[in-house]
Scaffold this motif. Structure first.
Motif, short mmCIF file in Angstrom:
data_model
loop_
_atom_site.label_atom_id
_atom_site.label_comp_id
_atom_site.label_asym_id
_atom_site.label_seq_id
_atom_site.Cartn_x
_atom_site.Cartn_y
_atom_site.Cartn_z
N PHE A 25 0.82 -1.20 0.00
CA PHE A 25 0.00 0.00 0.00
C PHE A 25 0.86 1.26 0.00
N VAL A 26 1.86 1.31 0.87
CA VAL A 26 2.74 2.48 0.95
C VAL A 26 3.50 2.67 -0.36
N THR A 27 3.99 1.58 -0.94
CA THR A 27 4.70 1.66 -2.21
C THR A 27 3.80 2.19 -3.31
N MET A 28 2.60 1.65 -3.42
CA MET A 28 1.66 2.10 -4.45
C MET A 28 1.29 3.57 -4.24
N ARG A 29 1.11 3.94 -3.00
CA ARG A 29 0.77 5.35 -2.71
C ARG A 29 1.91 6.26 -3.16
N LEU A 30 3.14 5.87 -2.87
CA LEU A 30 4.30 6.68 -3.29
C LEU A 30 4.42 6.74 -4.81
N LEU A 31 4.08 5.65 -5.48
CA LEU A 31 4.19 5.60 -6.94
C LEU A 31 3.09 6.38 -7.65
N PHE A 32 1.87 6.32 -7.13
CA PHE A 32 0.72 6.86 -7.87
C PHE A 32 0.22 8.22 -7.39
N ASP A 36 3.25 16.61 -4.75
CA ASP A 36 2.66 17.89 -4.35
C ASP A 36 1.17 17.79 -4.03
N PHE A 37 0.63 16.58 -4.01
CA PHE A 37 -0.78 16.40 -3.66
C PHE A 37 -1.01 16.74 -2.19
N GLY A 38 -2.01 17.55 -1.93
CA GLY A 38 -2.38 17.87 -0.55
C GLY A 38 -1.68 19.08 0.03
N LYS A 39 -0.79 19.70 -0.72
CA LYS A 39 -0.06 20.85 -0.18
C LYS A 39 -0.99 22.03 0.13
#
Length: 155
Positions: A25-32, A36-39
């Protein structure tokens, strides 16, 4: 009685599966998910600049006033004043930059008016609506109605 070692094997396997799922999950989140999302909220911060860099197509109705003063005045005093000129005539920014090179479209079909005025149960009862099959189906709307003055502007 069960041995401790045999009881802990299934727990070890379960922990390995849980760790693998979490790492996946963490890997996929980092990849996809972009960095800058959520800044600045629930979107990419870079999208602000990307949208500002896009060419502007719409000029807004106030830009029409200078050259089309009569139509602008008529429209701005009518019930259609909340409908931007470009809603019916299309994007006009290039027309404001070079009026002779680019002409806005002039709606010529009945379907243009029916986009807003065909009967739709989700619209308020006070909104002017017509049945396209019953309300003079073979005529263009501005045969009888002046579009810039929709009420009281019958031709």
């Amino acid at each position: 009685m069960l041995k401790f070692d045999s009881d802990s094997e299934h727990i070890k396997r379960l922990l390995i599966v849980i760790v693998a799922v979490v790492l996946g999950f963490v890997t996929m989140r980092l990849l996809f998910i972009p960095r800058d999302f959520g800044k600045y909220g629930h979107f990419r911060a870079g999208s602000l600049q990307e949208n500002m860099d896009r060419p502007q197509n719409y000029a807004e109705s106030a830009a029409c006033q200078y050259c089309h003063e009569k139509n602008y005045t008529t429209w701005s005093n009518s019930r259609h004043k909340t409908v931007n000129c470009e809603t019916c005539h299309g994007p006009a920014n290039k027309h404001t930059e070079d009026p002779s090179a680019v002409k806005p479209t002039k709606p010529h079909a009945r379907k243009d008016c029916l986009i807003c005025h065909a009967i739709n149960i989700s619209k308020p009862k006070t909104f002017p609506q017509v049945s396209p099959r019953e309300h003079f189906p073979d005529q263009i709307c501005w045969t009888c109605h002046e579009p810039h003055v929709p009420i009281g502007g019958a031709r």
